[in-house]
Write a protein that holds these residues in place. Structure first.
Motif: not given
Length: 297
Positions: A45-58
């Motif tokens: 869904f739109p915004g999912h790439a952002r969520e995945l990137a946030q988890k990657a940073v954490s």
């Protein structure tokens, strides 16, 4: 034994052309497994790439690879900017403006090889009203067309040009005001582009003298022109000569404040964002660590 870097591949399955079903097999086959370990997720869904990137940073991931187009890249960049996490690109979008600018091959196997080489360059990103972009943003006609294009069922340069031709005569230009070298300018424009790199994609160079590492933003002003001028404009765009057109003006700056008389559409890295009347644009020098494929200006 040297620690393997942790990679996250973020695949947008609906970007650009064709299916992305084979990308996992290509990564597994051609990625250097002596250097890297990886995970792969597809966006839903739109915004999912952002969520995945946030988890990657954490999770202290070393590199996030955008497998898609400039819209996918933008979601990830809004997380990675001003962090130490590197951005990689496998350009599978419609235009692939940033990937082309930094020499990432459009062939997925060769793009994976660029990741294996790991040539990293700190590049500039930009902010428009607090939203990060890395390639292009803009207001007016180009933003309106980005909305129409993204709502289309077809992709590619020909579809984009078709949208432009269909809507050109009906688009109402807006009056803008801004300061340049201490002088207040108020004028109508068809489009105003905020360029960090040189092209929209498909080798259409809107700002051929722009650099993603010079600490400056190129603002490109496009005046209204007659319909018969389109072939000339397209030729100049494809041959890096757009700045020589009498309908084009360019201003290089670190900060830019633009006001429109009425709300106008705005796009961010090719995706329609919103309609606003006030725009604050600024450069963020060397704020993103990007894996590149060549020497970059």
């Amino acid at each position: 034994m040297q620690r393997k870097e942790k990679l996250l591949f973020v695949v947008n399955p609906i970007s650009g052309y064709g299916k992305k079903d084979q990308i996992g097999a290509l990564i597994d086959k051609y990625l250097d497994h002596h250097k890297y370990e990886y995970q792969l997720f597809k966006t839903n869904f739109p915004g999912h790439a952002r969520e995945l990137a946030q988890k990657a940073v954490s999770d202290e991931t070393d590199m996030v690879i955008a497998v898609g187009g400039d819209g996918t890249i933008n979601e990830i960049v809004n997380v990675l900017a001003k962090t130490q996490v590197k951005l990689g690109i496998i350009p599978l979008g419609s235009g692939n403006g940033l990937g082309r600018h930094v020499g990432i091959p459009l062939n997925p196997k060769k793009a994976i090889n660029s990741i294996n080489k790991g040539k990293c360059l700190p590049i500039d990103t930009c902010l428009v009203n607090g939203v990060t972009f890395v390639n292009m943003a803009g207001v007016g006609f180009e933003a309106y067309i980005s909305k129409v294009f993204n709502e289309s069922n077809e992709r590619g340069l020909l579809t984009y040009l078709k949208c432009v031709i269909q809507h050109f005569n009906n688009y109402r230009t807006e009056s803008y005001e801004f300061m340049v070298e201490g002088k207040l300018i108020k004028q109508r424009y068809l489009t105003i582009a905020f360029a960090n790199s040189q092209q929209y994609g498909n080798n259409a160079y809107v700002a051929p003298r722009a650099s993603i590492k010079d600490g400056y933003l190129d603002v490109v002003f496009v005046q209204t022109f007659p319909f018969y001028y389109w072939p000339v404009l397209i030729f100049k765009t494809l041959t890096k000569k757009l700045h020589t057109s009498r309908y084009i003006k360019t201003h290089r700056t670190k900060h830019f404040h633009l006001k429109a008389e009425h709300p106008v559409p705005m796009h961010v890295d090719g995706d329609f964002h919103s309609s606003l009347a006030d725009f604050q644009v600024e450069i963020q020098p060397k704020s993103l660590n990007l894996i590149v494929g060549k020497e970059v200006i």
